[in-house]
Write an enzyme that holds these catalytic residues in place. Structure first.
Site, PDB file in Angstrom:
ATOM      1  N   GLY A 132       0.834  -1.194   0.000  1.00 15.01           N
ATOM      2  CA  GLY A 132       0.000   0.000   0.000  1.00 15.01           C
ATOM      3  C   GLY A 132       0.868   1.242   0.000  1.00 15.01           C
ATOM      4  O   GLY A 132       1.994   1.225  -0.499  1.00 15.01           O
ATOM      5  N   CYS A 133       0.365   2.310   0.555  1.00 14.47           N
ATOM      6  CA  CYS A 133       1.084   3.589   0.600  1.00 14.47           C
ATOM      7  C   CYS A 133       2.481   3.405   1.176  1.00 14.47           C
ATOM      8  O   CYS A 133       2.650   2.887   2.277  1.00 14.47           O
ATOM      9  CB  CYS A 133       0.291   4.580   1.449  1.00 14.47           C
ATOM     10  SG  CYS A 133       1.133   6.147   1.707  1.00 14.47           S
ATOM     11  N   PHE A 134       3.491   3.832   0.438  1.00 11.82           N
ATOM     12  CA  PHE A 134       4.859   3.586   0.893  1.00 11.82           C
ATOM     13  C   PHE A 134       5.244   4.382   2.129  1.00 11.82           C
ATOM     14  O   PHE A 134       6.154   3.999   2.847  1.00 11.82           O
ATOM     15  CB  PHE A 134       5.893   3.736  -0.219  1.00 11.82           C
ATOM     16  CG  PHE A 134       5.934   5.001  -1.028  1.00 11.82           C
ATOM     17  CD1 PHE A 134       5.448   6.217  -0.581  1.00 11.82           C
ATOM     18  CD2 PHE A 134       6.516   4.961  -2.290  1.00 11.82           C
ATOM     19  CE1 PHE A 134       5.522   7.360  -1.353  1.00 11.82           C
ATOM     20  CE2 PHE A 134       6.610   6.104  -3.074  1.00 11.82           C
ATOM     21  CZ  PHE A 134       6.107   7.311  -2.603  1.00 11.82           C
TER      22      PHE A 134
END
Length: 185
Positions: free
Chosen positions: A24-26
């Site tokens: 997902g979002c890094f």
């Protein structure tokens, strides 16, 4: 198999290994790894992996703005350099399966798109084999619904500097609600 590494990552190929993870979002992926395993990890960088090479911008690189359009097939990732004497690949992958939802296709919580897919990109054939085995061992813990992509790293572009260690520098910044440590056994 390509050995693509971040330009500025601290990495000694004589004693260390690399693994590249999409959860997902890094920002949240990097934050949770640094918070819980930071003393075992040598270094890490966020970036974009295994996407469509024709989606490079005029500077011949992949950018956050370009990846956010949702048509590049690049995955937001965390690339980790680690000493296998301090932390095993198994420990890094076990943690990976505990800190996000690996059962959703191209999404984590409200974040939707191929850039948010669950993925593990390996840097050696031996690691690929081990990760495939570990994924199978984790399947029952997620009701046999894990959709995590597992494969060799092909391309990696380090994200812009302002994305590195983002949530440490912006404690009130966006954090994906799926990034937390689960008690799965």
């Amino acid at each position: 198999m390509s050995k693509v590494i971040a330009k500025s990552i601290k990495y000694n190929p004589e004693t260390e290994k690399l693994i590249t993870l999409g959860a997902g979002c890094f920002w949240g992926t990097e934050h949770i790894y640094r918070k819980h395993l930071g003393d075992k990890i040598h270094d890490s960088k966020v970036g974009y992996a295994n996407g469509d090479e024709s989606s490079k911008d005029l500077l011949n690189r992949v950018s956050y703005k370009r990846v956010c359009k949702g048509d590049t097939n690049f995955c937001e990732v965390l690339q980790i350099s680690y000493d296998p004497k301090k932390v095993s690949l198994k420990e890094l992958i076990d943690f990976f399966f505990r800190i996000h939802d690996p059962t959703t296709v191209n999404a984590q919580g409200p974040d939707v798109g191929t850039q948010y897919r669950s993925a593990i990109f390996t840097h050696s054939p031996e690691d690929l084999k081990e990760v495939q085995k570990l994924k199978e061992e984790w399947q029952p813990k997620w009701n046999n619904k894990i959709v995590t992509e597992v494969g060799p790293i092909e391309t990696f572009y380090e994200a812009e500097e302002y994305h590195q260690i983002y949530l440490d520098r912006n404690p009130n910044g966006y954090a994906c609600p799926t990034h937390f440590v689960r008690n799965l056994k």
